[in-house]
Design a protein around this motif. Structure first.
Motif, mmCIF file in Angstrom:
data_model
loop_
_atom_site.group_PDB
_atom_site.id
_atom_site.type_symbol
_atom_site.label_atom_id
_atom_site.label_comp_id
_atom_site.label_asym_id
_atom_site.label_seq_id
_atom_site.Cartn_x
_atom_site.Cartn_y
_atom_site.Cartn_z
ATOM 1 N N ARG A 63 0.827 -1.207 0.000
ATOM 2 C CA ARG A 63 0.000 0.000 0.000
ATOM 3 C C ARG A 63 0.861 1.257 0.000
ATOM 4 O O ARG A 63 2.079 1.205 -0.080
ATOM 5 C CB ARG A 63 -0.936 -0.027 1.210
ATOM 6 C CG ARG A 63 -1.902 -1.215 1.184
ATOM 7 C CD ARG A 63 -2.827 -1.199 2.369
ATOM 8 N NE ARG A 63 -3.761 -2.320 2.346
ATOM 9 C CZ ARG A 63 -4.674 -2.547 3.278
ATOM 10 N NH1 ARG A 63 -4.784 -1.730 4.326
ATOM 11 N NH2 ARG A 63 -5.483 -3.589 3.188
ATOM 12 N N SER A 64 0.191 2.380 0.147
ATOM 13 C CA SER A 64 0.866 3.666 0.031
ATOM 14 C C SER A 64 1.879 3.914 1.140
ATOM 15 O O SER A 64 2.718 4.799 1.019
ATOM 16 C CB SER A 64 -0.156 4.804 0.013
ATOM 17 O OG SER A 64 -0.957 4.768 1.182
ATOM 18 N N ASP A 65 1.802 3.152 2.250
ATOM 19 C CA ASP A 65 2.813 3.333 3.288
ATOM 20 C C ASP A 65 4.182 2.879 2.809
ATOM 21 O O ASP A 65 5.197 3.126 3.459
ATOM 22 C CB ASP A 65 2.421 2.602 4.575
ATOM 23 C CG ASP A 65 2.216 1.109 4.361
ATOM 24 O OD1 ASP A 65 2.074 0.685 3.200
ATOM 25 O OD2 ASP A 65 2.194 0.370 5.361
ATOM 26 N N VAL A 66 4.199 2.224 1.660
ATOM 27 C CA VAL A 66 5.451 1.870 0.991
ATOM 28 C C VAL A 66 5.583 2.633 -0.316
ATOM 29 O O VAL A 66 6.589 3.293 -0.580
ATOM 30 C CB VAL A 66 5.544 0.351 0.722
ATOM 31 C CG1 VAL A 66 6.756 0.032 -0.157
ATOM 32 C CG2 VAL A 66 5.628 -0.419 2.034
ATOM 33 N N THR A 67 4.539 2.556 -1.152
ATOM 34 C CA THR A 67 4.633 3.141 -2.497
ATOM 35 C C THR A 67 4.705 4.657 -2.500
ATOM 36 O O THR A 67 5.091 5.261 -3.500
ATOM 37 C CB THR A 67 3.425 2.700 -3.348
ATOM 38 O OG1 THR A 67 2.213 3.123 -2.709
ATOM 39 C CG2 THR A 67 3.413 1.200 -3.541
ATOM 40 N N GLY A 68 4.331 5.277 -1.374
ATOM 41 C CA GLY A 68 4.395 6.730 -1.306
ATOM 42 C C GLY A 68 5.547 7.244 -0.452
ATOM 43 O O GLY A 68 5.681 8.452 -0.269
ATOM 44 N N ARG A 69 6.373 6.347 0.054
ATOM 45 C CA ARG A 69 7.478 6.726 0.918
ATOM 46 C C ARG A 69 8.773 6.824 0.120
ATOM 47 O O ARG A 69 9.222 5.840 -0.473
ATOM 48 C CB ARG A 69 7.635 5.718 2.054
ATOM 49 C CG ARG A 69 6.420 5.617 2.958
ATOM 50 C CD ARG A 69 6.293 6.830 3.850
ATOM 51 N NE ARG A 69 7.378 6.908 4.799
ATOM 52 C CZ ARG A 69 7.399 6.271 5.955
ATOM 53 N NH1 ARG A 69 6.377 5.486 6.302
ATOM 54 N NH2 ARG A 69 8.412 6.406 6.774
ATOM 55 N N VAL A 70 9.369 7.993 0.127
ATOM 56 C CA VAL A 70 10.535 8.266 -0.718
ATOM 57 C C VAL A 70 11.700 7.334 -0.405
ATOM 58 O O VAL A 70 12.272 6.710 -1.309
ATOM 59 C CB VAL A 70 10.983 9.733 -0.567
ATOM 60 C CG1 VAL A 70 12.270 9.983 -1.359
ATOM 61 C CG2 VAL A 70 9.882 10.674 -1.036
ATOM 62 N N LEU A 71 12.060 7.236 0.858
ATOM 63 C CA LEU A 71 13.233 6.432 1.215
ATOM 64 C C LEU A 71 13.038 4.960 0.875
ATOM 65 O O LEU A 71 13.933 4.303 0.348
ATOM 66 C CB LEU A 71 13.546 6.599 2.705
ATOM 67 C CG LEU A 71 13.966 8.003 3.143
ATOM 68 C CD1 LEU A 71 14.234 8.033 4.646
ATOM 69 C CD2 LEU A 71 15.207 8.467 2.381
#
Length: 284
Positions: free
Chosen positions: A204-212
């Motif tokens: 989900r976005s907690d991965v796909t939206g995290r830059v690092l």
């Protein structure tokens, strides 16, 4: 007695006789149906035994006709074991795949799964509904069969619990849905994207939206950039009309370039002040 009275009496007796005859015929018909079913079942069993005895090729459809369509199914385990002994694995596989998963013993299922050339197809039509002999055998042999089978590019309907990394990576390479339960751990996710970037469909976005996190994943498997979401896509200048390829290019370039700048910034340090000799006091 009048003529009509005599006629009514005669017809009543005749109807009662017909009804008694009908009752007898119905009872005989029930017996006949039972006898026919027993004969069909016996014929099916005998036909199967004859085919095995003569070494004839048997198909799963043959077994369905000989046993299930006679109302005497499923085929006895003894018959299926004889077919396995005779090298007719495909017939038994096809038949058991179509059958309920608790018709036979665990030792039989262990043998069938162990010998099966395509255990994925064997289990694909079955559903788990509590512990059964089939799934007990399936779980026991799961890791061994995954490692020894060409899984191709397909999803397995049933995946047994496993912590074997080699098994998990092979499942991931076959289809991203096979490893749904393993993608929440980021360290494992990094290993999974290396064999199949499509496992990013599972996060989900907690991965796909995290830059690092995305920078780290893209460094391992560039195609992970396809799965980036906001705010990364916004920062990378991705537009709503951009194609998937254009989105990939923008996201990948942005993640890599910002990563390089931060790396350079961390490595290039400000020069330390040089030591100066103490100033001499001015004497008058």
């Amino acid at each position: 007695m009048t003529t009509f009275a005599a006629q009514v009496s005669e017809l009543t007796k005749r109807l009662e006789a017909h009804q008694a005859e009908e009752t007898g015929m119905k009872e005989r018909y029930k017996v006949l149906i039972t006898e026919m079913a027993e004969t069909k079942a016996a014929l099916g069993r005998a036909t199967a035994e004859l085919a095995i005895e003569q070494g004839n090729e048997v198909t799963s459809e043959n077994l369905k006709v000989w046993f299930d369509q006679t109302g005497n199914g499923p085929a006895p385990e003894e018959i299926l074991t004889k077919l396995l002994d005779g090298g007719q694995l495909s017939a038994v596989e096809g038949y058991v795949a179509w059958q309920d998963h608790q018709n036979y013993s665990k030792p039989f299922y262990l043998r069938l799964i162990s010998e099966s050339a395509d255990f994925v197809e064997l289990v694909s039509h079955k559903s788990r509904s509590g512990p059964t002999p089939f799934f007990s055998a399936f779980d026991e042999l799961f890791e061994q069969k995954v490692l020894s089978t060409d899984l191709k590019e397909r999803q397995m309907r049933h995946v047994a619990r496993t912590n074997n990394l080699e098994v998990i990576l092979k499942l991931a390479a076959a289809h991203h849905r096979n490893v749904l339960d393993h993608c929440s751990d980021f360290e494992m996710l990094k290993k999974l994207v290396a064999v199949n970037p499509k496992v990013m469909n599972n996060v989900r976005s907690d991965v796909t939206g995290r830059v690092l996190k995305m920078r780290e994943l893209v460094a391992i498997a560039p195609k992970c950039a396809y799965f980036a979401t906001s705010p990364i896509t916004t920062n990378a200048g991705v537009g709503t009309r951009d194609s998937d390829q254009k989105k990939f290019t923008k996201v990948y370039n942005w993640l890599m370039s910002t990563g390089e700048r931060k790396l350079i910034k961390a490595e290039v340090k400000a020069p330390e002040p040089t030591a100066q000799a103490p100033k001499k006091k001015f004497k008058i």
